[in-house]
Write a protein that holds these residues in place. Structure first.
Motif, PDB file in Angstrom:
ATOM      1  N   ARG A 112     111.174  88.929  25.987  1.00 38.05           N
ATOM      2  CA  ARG A 112     110.724  90.042  25.215  1.00 38.05           C
ATOM      3  C   ARG A 112     110.935  89.997  23.592  1.00 38.05           C
ATOM      4  NH1 ARG A 112     110.801  95.758  27.381  1.00 38.05           N
ATOM      5  NH2 ARG A 112     110.625  97.050  25.545  1.00 38.05           N
TER       6      ARG A 112
ATOM      7  N   TYR B 241     116.284  97.796  23.944  1.00 35.89           N
ATOM      8  CA  TYR B 241     115.398  98.277  24.687  1.00 35.89           C
ATOM      9  C   TYR B 241     115.654  98.624  26.219  1.00 35.89           C
ATOM     10  CZ  TYR B 241     114.738  93.532  26.347  1.00 35.89           C
ATOM     11  OH  TYR B 241     115.263  92.103  26.909  1.00 35.89           O
ATOM     12  N   SER B 242     116.777  97.927  26.658  1.00 37.40           N
ATOM     13  CA  SER B 242     117.218  98.260  28.044  1.00 37.40           C
ATOM     14  C   SER B 242     118.753  99.039  27.960  1.00 37.40           C
ATOM     15  CB  SER B 242     117.653  96.850  28.566  1.00 37.40           C
ATOM     16  OG  SER B 242     118.510  96.789  29.822  1.00 37.40           O
TER      17      SER B 242
ATOM     18  N   ASP C 253     118.445  89.811  33.064  1.00 41.52           N
ATOM     19  CA  ASP C 253     117.739  90.866  31.926  1.00 41.52           C
ATOM     20  C   ASP C 253     118.367  89.873  30.563  1.00 41.52           C
ATOM     21  OD1 ASP C 253     117.268  92.648  33.632  1.00 41.52           O
ATOM     22  OD2 ASP C 253     118.962  94.141  33.127  1.00 41.52           O
TER      23      ASP C 253
END
Lengths: 249, 494
Positions: free
Chosen positions: A219, A226-227, A212
């Motif tokens: 991203r 966003y996570s 991530d």
């Protein structure tokens, strides 16, 4: 304006990931935040989709001034977060600093010129120990050091602590945290245990090794924007701890 | 800085252009409930307040203040949580209550303009007025460091039918709904000239003040906020004072009767005003006590609140009574009736005011000179009343004199009055709390007695310290410079 630096002698250990996510977290929590990208690679600016700064007129400077900084400030897409993007010319910064008077305080003076507009500045620093690093150490309220729990990374952390001691710098500014942790590895677990016992100042929250974090580059936004995944939660927890430990207002 | 524009209904955001993408990131319908005080304090102060989508939105000096934590039912500044909104309202409306002034249906949209890297370079906030149907309000929010993009967008908007906004969204809503805010002032506008006949001038003052008092009746009867009673009482007191200070303009008997009648109305409201002052001062009184003693005041204020509710009902009933209605309806006619004219009725008002201001000043000066460390509080109180009279004279007739004479006197007098007012309050409050504390000792409420004791001590300390400041302010007011100014109070056209 309080200054928090994300610093490590080693490269690729998670400085920029912390700088970008910490700055985003500070902005969303109501702190007027400036992210200063001091690394000529300009990764922090890239994450926030901000183009590099205009040419830094480094050859003409007798001292670092706030004028250039003010002209290059950019508002990010996120609330309360501005960025001073990097410039390739920063690669000459050390050479120029050495020719300036009071060469170890130049960065602090430059940031003081813009401090009225911000509560916090987060510095994303280049690796190595240089004259610029000394400027950073003197200007900072805290030096946030990512440490991968491996013997080599521990060694560079010890080098940093030694440098602070040798130069009579305030060692309490050093605030380490574990980065890119793979808890299933026995080596990481034992290294963490050993470092925590010798350095109680390590933050509780640890940033895990995660795809991530690597995917942030695709991203181009702070992971925590966003996570809700494990790595994002770790950045949120670490940011909370940093804010709690360092009074910022 | 954001730029406000307006376009005709039906306007749409220009679609993407080279190097830019336009993205609508939010769109919703909502109802905006506009709030203001009965006196339109926000409107005339250049600010605005609304409640929309569970959130309070304040607008002042071009910046927005938001508060999502305070419920829609909030009626006054103190109902809002600590923060910017509460501070803004405390400054803008004081202790006035809010009410809904209008409602509007809106369509709110937020558009982001992105560059080639998908970085936001500016935002457009679009508000379509749907009920009543009206124009589209556009606010361009530039982002720091992207001024060139904002300038380019302004050009594009200009060619797409947007122009500078002649009014705010709220101004537009009021216009379209036909709401016409009327300015309120507790000081009625006066038109008489220095050479006007004294009787005509005094009647104009009295009628203006009576109008102010009567405008405030509905707010007192409905218990809207404490300012209605305050302004009502000030208007009545000024009327009584003007009658005293213009002796000779009306016949002696009439003056005495009117003063008594107005005094009777004031007296009916004394208890309510005292309780209002006490309750409004709760925060300050609590701050005088150490934290451990503060709970002792809870019951005190609970009792004050109950007593206030009783008094508010009594006053409301009185304002509806035949005796009150008859009085306020007959007074204007009586003031104009030539039967009640006195010997000074035809004198020019400017000269009369000048002579009476000088007389009042001399009286204050004489009392000021007689102050010694032994002077009693009641003598200081008498001096305070003299100062009040001079203030009312300046309020009513100050405009007849050159501003560079009248204003410095009024300013210095206001400073004296502030100090004298606090000096008097700290004395009256001590007496009141002492009386209540005796009652507590009888009922065995030791916590309240202890808290009141603490307050009395604190007030006594403040009162003693104030004495020096009062004496200083009085000396400054009566200094040589002011004496010369008072002597030179010559009406403008004389």
């Amino acid at each position: 304006m309080k200054i928090l630096s994300c610093y490590s002698i080693k490269g690729g250990v998670g400085k920029t990931a912390l700088a970008v996510n910490l700055a985003y977290q500070l902005g969303t929590r109501g702190f007027r935040t400036l992210l200063v990208d001091l690394d000529p690679q300009g990764a922090a600016g890239f994450y926030l989709r901000v183009a590099p700064a205009r040419d830094f007129p480094i050859e003409e400077l007798k001292s670092l001034t706030g004028t250039w900084v003010r002209a290059n400030l950019r508002e990010s897409d996120f609330p309360g977060l501005h960025i001073l993007p990097s410039s390739l010319a920063y690669r000459h910064l050390d050479n120029r600093l050495s020719g300036m008077k009071k060469s170890r305080k130049q960065l602090q003076w430059m940031l003081e010129e813009i401090e009225d507009g911000y509560d916090v500045a987060v510095l994303d620093c280049p690796p190595n120990i240089t004259l610029l690093s000394e400027n950073i150490f003197r200007a900072s309220r805290a030096v946030l050091v990512p440490v991968i729990p491996t013997p080599l990374s521990s060694r560079t952390f010890d080098q940093l602590c030694g440098f602070f001691g040798d130069e009579d710098l305030d060692t309490t500014k050093i605030q380490p945290f574990f980065s890119m942790v793979q808890s299933r590895k026995g080596l990481h677990r034992s290294e963490m245990e050993s470092l925590r016992s010798s350095h109680p100042s390590f933050y509780r929250a640890c940033i895990p090794f995660s795809v991530d974090v690597e995917a942030m580059g695709a991203r181009r936004a702070p992971l925590t924007s966003y996570s809700r995944g494990t790595a994002a939660r770790a950045f949120v927890e670490l940011s909370t701890e940093i804010i709690d430990r360092n009074p910022l207002r | 800085m954001p730029v406000s524009l307006v376009a005709a209904g039906g306007w749409t955001v220009p679609s993407s252009s080279p190097g830019w993408n336009v993205r609508c990131v939010a769109s919703r319908k909502s109802t905006l409930s506009l709030r203001d005080t009965h006196t339109w304090a926000l409107f005339f102060g250049g600010s605005a307040l609304g409640f929309e989508n569970g959130e309070w939105i304040g607008e002042t000096a071009g910046s927005l203040i938001r508060d999502a934590a305070t419920p829609a039912a909030a009626r006054c500044a103190s109902d809002f949580g600590e923060g910017r909104m509460r501070a803004f309202l405390a400054e803008a409306i004081g202790v006035r209550a809010l009410r809904e002034t209008a409602r509007a249906g809106l369509q709110r949209e937020l558009h982001e303009i992105l560059d080639g890297s998908d970085k936001v370079v500016l935002r457009l906030e679009v508000t379509r007025l749907t009920a009543p149907e009206g124009p589209v309000y556009i606010t361009l929010h530039p982002l720091l460091g992207y001024g060139a993009d904002a300038a380019r967008m302004l050009q594009i908007l200009g060619t797409s039918g947007c122009g500078p906004a002649p009014e705010t969204l709220i101004g537009g809503v009021y216009r379209l709904l036909g709401v016409q805010p009327l300015a309120y002032s507790a000081k009625p506008p006066l038109t008489f000239a220095p050479g006007s006949e004294a009787a005509a001038a005094v009647v104009e003052i009295l009628q203006g003040l009576l109008e102010v008092a009567r405008w405030n009746e509905f707010g007192i009867a409905g218990d809207v906020d404490t300012e209605f009673l305050h302004d009502f009482r000030v208007a009545l007191r000024k009327m009584r004072s003007v009658l005293s200070l213009t002796k000779g303009v009306f016949s002696g008997d009439a003056t005495t009767r009117w003063k008594k009648q107005l005094g009777d109305v004031c007296r009916k409201t004394n208890a309510l005003r005292d309780l209002d002052v006490q309750i409004l001062g709760r925060e300050d009184l609590c701050a005088m006590l150490p934290e451990e003693l503060r709970p002792g005041l809870d019951r005190f204020f609970e009792e004050s609140g109950n007593a206030r509710a009783v008094q508010a009902r009594k006053v409301a009933a009185y304002l509806k009574s035949k005796s009150y209605t008859a009085l306020v309806e007959t007074l204007p006619g009586e003031w104009e009736n030539p039967v009640y004219r006195g010997p000074a009725a035809a004198h020019p008002v400017g000269l009369m005011a000048s002579a009476r201001l000088q007389k009042r000043f001399q009286r204050i000066r004489k009392l000021q000179k007689s102050i010694t460390p032994e002077t009693t509080d009641s003598a200081i109180h008498a001096l305070r009343i003299e100062c009040k009279k001079m203030r009312y004279l300046l309020d009513s007739f100050g405009r007849l004199f050159p501003a560079d004479c009248a204003l410095p006197i009024a300013k210095s007098l206001a400073r004296v009055q502030n100090r004298l007012g606090r000096y008097n309050d700290t004395s009256v409050q001590q007496d009141h709390f002492l009386e209540r504390a005796h009652g507590c000792l009888e009922t065995g409420d030791c916590r309240m007695a202890l808290a009141l004791g603490g307050l009395i001590g604190s007030l006594h300390h403040e009162h003693t310290a104030l004495r020096k400041k009062v004496v200083e302010a009085l000396a400054a007011f009566c200094n040589r410079e002011h004496r010369a100014l008072v002597k030179s109070l010559i009406p403008l056209d004389q």
